[in-house]
Design an enzyme around this catalytic site. Structure first.
Site, PDB file in Angstrom:
ATOM      1  N   GLY B 215       0.827  -1.209   0.000  1.00 21.89           N
ATOM      2  CA  GLY B 215       0.000   0.000   0.000  1.00 21.89           C
ATOM      3  C   GLY B 215       0.856   1.252   0.000  1.00 21.89           C
ATOM      4  O   GLY B 215       1.956   1.286  -0.565  1.00 21.89           O
ATOM      5  N   SER B 216       0.364   2.269   0.678  1.00 19.60           N
ATOM      6  CA  SER B 216       1.008   3.582   0.632  1.00 19.60           C
ATOM      7  C   SER B 216       2.403   3.586   1.238  1.00 19.60           C
ATOM      8  O   SER B 216       3.192   4.498   0.978  1.00 19.60           O
ATOM      9  CB  SER B 216       0.152   4.601   1.367  1.00 19.60           C
ATOM     10  OG  SER B 216      -1.127   4.636   0.773  1.00 19.60           O
ATOM     11  N   ALA B 217       2.715   2.579   2.073  1.00 21.22           N
ATOM     12  CA  ALA B 217       4.065   2.529   2.630  1.00 21.22           C
ATOM     13  C   ALA B 217       5.101   2.422   1.521  1.00 21.22           C
ATOM     14  O   ALA B 217       6.238   2.860   1.662  1.00 21.22           O
ATOM     15  CB  ALA B 217       4.187   1.345   3.591  1.00 21.22           C
TER      16      ALA B 217
END
Lengths: 448, 485
Positions: B215-217
């Site tokens: 995801g956004s990580a």
């Protein structure tokens, strides 16, 4: 050069008794056994076994008593026989004691020590009271009657592990077949000594085979066949094989007829094939011999023979050291039939070879005795007794190493088993007596 | 008669020869194959005939030994088994070994030649040395903070010391007690069946063996690629990526959870986790630069050993632009282990230089002599130092005034990045909450710890799942424990 050396044979050197050699060898044998005993304790528990001194003293006392009686009653006896017997018996006690440590609830060494003491006592009795082996010739028929009786008795007792060869009473169990083999050897020797000329030279000739008259051969074959039959009924194939081999060898030595060996081998082959394919107990052993790892492939885990082979392999060249092997994986027969596997694992190829050579030396000294003796009975008895030892070692060692199908038998002196160790001591006593006669200076030589 | 006696003697000599040859055959020629026959239990029996060496955390054993008195004598026991199971693995008489128990088996079981004072002598005597010890890099308070932070929820925590690569915490949850399957017998097989049958998969090591969409990580990786490739030169300058963003070559528009993402700067996009900006930057940077950058962090490397094998994290090397856009925000086929994401945070914290992660500090003989020490080594330079510095500042911004505010620690500098990963068929699954971060004590010249946390909580309300809400507090607890130590 003087003329005095003309035709007279050189004077025979004074016969040497060699009792000092025997004593020093006995000391070595006891020391080796005690060292082994200590080694087991150190290897297994990192402590000295508490009863090492007692064990050493006991074995030493047996050896010393036996030595004294030999010194007094059979001073010319072969000096190797007694030390080898003590060493093998001592080593057997060490191995049984070692295996006892794995099965704290089933200790066999103390019993074995009692039987060994009894065996040594019988040894002393035989050497002390049997002044001349030729006396035994008179009891040939009593011997064979007793032997057959002993062989038949176990039929009336329940089978143990598939074989009906035990008599149990109280806490003890004895294997009468063990005693029977000595008695049978005495009978064979006496009968063949008395009838060897008739066996070799009378009767009709059939092709290249000289058939003796039925009157001479009949009783011999009958007794042999009966004993083998009884053993087959009792499923004691090892002993029946032993009797068969003993019979063929003694017949050959007595008559010198190679044809007998051919006939014997043929009969043995037919008999072995018949028993091997018809008798389920034996059949499974033959299959096990042909493929020891079949049960592993079938997912049932290794059988006894596979475990035994694993034990030998684990020993390798130098062995794991006493007390450090895992031959207990073999299971219930580890102290009896398969004790050689423990020797192979913990003493290695080197130790195993040494043990085989000890047996070979014992057999060889027996044969030497047979060659030196003058009377046919003595010669045949010495060869018979040595052959029993040799055959027994080969059959059991070959069996546990997968060389031949396994037959339940006791490794002489080494294996757990009271009847066996007692019998072996009696056999060594007889060999001592025979070798004493063989090496004793003859009266006419004394007179010269 | 003499002649026949001699012949019989010769026959016995033949039998003797047969015995000697046969014993030499078994004990020398065939010995090796017999020793290794699958039915031969000797190896197993002698393996368990002595105590297995301990695995140490902070110098204290987390494993023990129990004398069963059986043929397989010593059985492994575990202190705080579930807590350390993802580190130790199990050493079972029935099911073999895993993880450290497996990777360091020769030291622990005493077969390692290094353990013998005279290796040649041991070869001759076939002796086995006492089992050696394995000292791990794990810090007990951090391990505990991660484990308690997850509190039985499904997920994992990995903490790394950025300048060395030491793994300070390796948590997988829910966990299991390896002691349950140490021995033999029905209790063990029952426990094994039960553990394997549980839906929560307690024996799965989520920290190194499970990959998740990051995801956004993952936007940190995309940002590093964009900065290194020169796609972005001024992190505060507005980009030309408008909202809504249509995936290249499609009619699909990419949504933003955050506000103000239209033509936002890279700094703003990281702080508030703008999907549109990062997806667009990924496409502008291009596939090959993105792949190169991801691989510098460790993606697509199936050979990472800590010393247990780590599952390879994935960043596709052949993608269309719309797929690349999704991959740049940690979706599509992009997958990462928690360890991989801790490596990403660690690389940023360490000025761009990524150290090879390791779990075993050193191995010791039973008497305490050091056998081997794991040396620190550089895995790769993941990005330029300047890029790393910019990313540090942006990650600090996330924590100071952004989605990662829950990770802030008084008196320390903390940088972080949240992630909420959609997954499942049409993103129907409960999203995974990610948080990656690093922390540096106020008086220290370098960051003390980099951490990655993933929470896959099936029971939580979907709306509540977010990196900042669920994962960041756990990361903070672990980092606090690191700063205290």
């Amino acid at each position: 050069m003087t003329a005095t050396t003309a035709d007279a044979p050189p004077p025979a050197p004074p016969p040497r008794k060699r009792r000092g050699v025997e004593l020093s060898l006995l000391v070595c044998a006891v020391l080796i056994s005690v060292f082994g005993y200590i080694s087991v304790g150190l290897g297994k528990n990192h402590t000295l076994p508490p009863d090492a001194a007692g064990y050493g003293a006991g074995l030493g006392a047996l050896a010393l008593l036996a030595h004294i009686v030999v010194r007094l009653r059979a001073p010319y006896a072969d000096p190797l026989l007694l030390p080898i017997a003590i060493l093998l018996n001592g080593l057997g006690l060490v191995l049984i004691y070692r295996l006892d440590l794995e099965t704290p609830n089933d200790r066999a060494a103390p019993t074995q020590l009692i039987w060994s003491t009894l065996g040594a006592a019988l040894f002393i009795a035989v050497v002390a009271f049997l002044r001349d082996h030729r006396v035994l010739q008179r009891y040939a028929y009593l011997s064979v009657a007793t032997a057959l009786g002993l062989l038949i008795v176990p039929i009336f007792f329940p089978a143990v592990n598939g074989a009906k060869i035990w008599i149990r009473f109280g806490g003890f169990s004895i294997q009468p077949g063990e005693f029977a083999k000595v008695l049978l050897a005495v009978f064979f020797a006496a009968y063949l000594a008395a009838n060897r000329n008739a066996l070799a030279h009378t009767g009709r000739r059939l092709w290249r085979l000289q058939l003796p008259t039925g009157r001479v051969l009949g009783p011999l074959v009958a007794i042999w066949a009966l004993s083998v039959l009884v053993l087959v009924l009792e499923r004691d194939l090892g002993t029946s094989l032993l009797f068969f081999g003993l019979f063929v060898i003694m017949l050959y030595v007595a008559t010198g007829r190679t044809g007998w060996i051919a006939v014997g081998l043929l009969l043995a082959a037919v008999g072995a094939f018949a028993v091997g394919s018809l008798e389920p107990h034996v059949h499974s052993r033959v299959e096990d011999w042909l493929d020891p790892f079949a049960s592993i492939d079938a997912g049932r885990g290794p059988g006894q023979l596979a475990q035994s082979l694993f034990a030998f392999a684990a020993g390798g060249m130098l062995g794991t050291g006493l007390g450090l092997g895992r031959s207990i994986l073999i299971g219930f027969a580890a102290k009896s039939d398969f004790i050689l596997a423990t020797a192979g694992e913990e003493l290695g190829l080197v130790g195993l070879t040494a043990i085989f050579l000890l047996y070979a030396l014992l057999v060889a000294r027996g044969f030497r005795t047979g060659l030196s003796l003058r009377d046919p009975f003595g010669r045949l008895l010495a060869i018979g007794l040595s052959s029993i030892l040799g055959l027994q070692v080969f059959v059991i060692a070959g069996g546990v190493m997968g060389l031949i199908p396994l037959t339940g038998m006791a490794m002489p002196f080494l294996a757990q088993g009271g009847s066996s160790v007692v019998t072996n001591w009696v056999m060594v006593a007889l060999l001592i007596r025979l070798s004493d006669s063989a090496r004793r200076p003859r009266p006419e030589e004394d007179a010269r | 008669m003499t002649r026949y006696i001699r012949r019989t003697a010769a026959f016995f000599l033949l039998l003797l020869a047969a015995l000697l040859v046969n014993s030499a055959r078994i004990q020398v020629l065939d010995a090796d194959s017999l020793d290794h026959n699958q039915g031969n239990r000797r190896d197993t029996v002698s393996r368990y005939s002595q105590q297995r060496g301990p695995i140490l955390v902070g110098g204290k054993p987390v494993t023990g030994s129990r004398d069963t008195g059986q043929q397989l004598r010593y059985e492994r026991t575990y202190r705080q088994g579930p807590l350390y199971a993802p580190v130790t693995g199990y050493a079972s008489q029935t099911y073999g070994t895993t993880l450290l128990e497996n990777a360091e088996d020769s030291v622990l079981s005493g077969t390692d030649p290094m353990l013998a004072p005279f290796p040649f002598w041991n070869d001759i005597t076939r002796g086995r040395s006492p089992g050696g010890k394995v000292a791990t890099t794990i810090k007990a308070p951090m391990q505990r903070a991660g484990y308690e932070g997850l509190a039985g929820r499904r997920g994992a925590v990995v903490a790394i010391e950025p300048f060395s690569g030491r793994i300070l915490a390796l948590v997988s949850s829910p966990s299991y007690d390896p002691g349950l399957i140490s021995g033999t017998g029905t209790e063990v097989t029952d426990a094994w069946t039960r553990l394997n049958g549980e839906a929560a998969q307690p024996m799965l090591n989520r920290a190194i063996r499970q990959t998740y969409p990051p995801g956004s990580a993952f936007k940190i990786v995309t940002a590093a690629a964009a900065l290194d490739a020169g796609t972005v030169t001024d992190v505060e300058a507005p980009t030309d990526i408008a909202e809504p963003y249509v995936l290249p070559g499609t009619r699909t528009t990419l949504p933003n959870e955050a506000e103000g993402c239209d033509r936002a700067s890279l700094e703003y996009a990281i702080r508030w986790s703008c999907n549109t900006v990062m997806a667009g930057l990924g496409v502008e940077t291009g596939l090959s630069a993105m792949v190169k950058s991801a691989e510098k962090f460790g993606f697509n490397d199936s050979g990472i050993r800590i010393p247990s094998g780590v599952a390879a994290s994935n960043f596709d090397t052949r993608m269309s632009d719309d797929q690349l856009a999704l991959s740049s925000i940690g979706q599509f086929d992009t997958r990462a282990t928690p360890l991989q994401m801790a490596m990403v945070a660690s690389a940023v914290a360490n000025g761009g230089e990524l150290k090879y992660p390791f779990l075993v500090d050193r191995t010791l003989a039973s008497d305490g002599d050091t056998l081997a020490r794991t040396g620190e080594r550089t895995y790769r330079r993941a990005m330029n130092p300047l890029t790393a510095n910019r990313l540090r500042q942006m990650m600090i911004g996330v924590v100071e005034d952004g989605t990662g505010a829950n990770a802030a620690i008084d008196g320390a500098t903390v940088g972080g990045k949240t992630g909420t990963a959609q997954h499942g068929v049409s993103n129907s699954g409960t999203p995974y909450a990610w948080f990656i971060a690093w922390a540096q004590a106020g008086d220290s010249g370098r960051p003390a710890v980099a951490v990655a946390v993933v929470v896959e909580d099936a029971e939580a309300d979907r709306a509540d799942i977010s990196g900042g809400g669920d994962a960041a507090p756990i990361a903070r607890a672990v980092m606090e424990a690191a700063l205290d130590g």
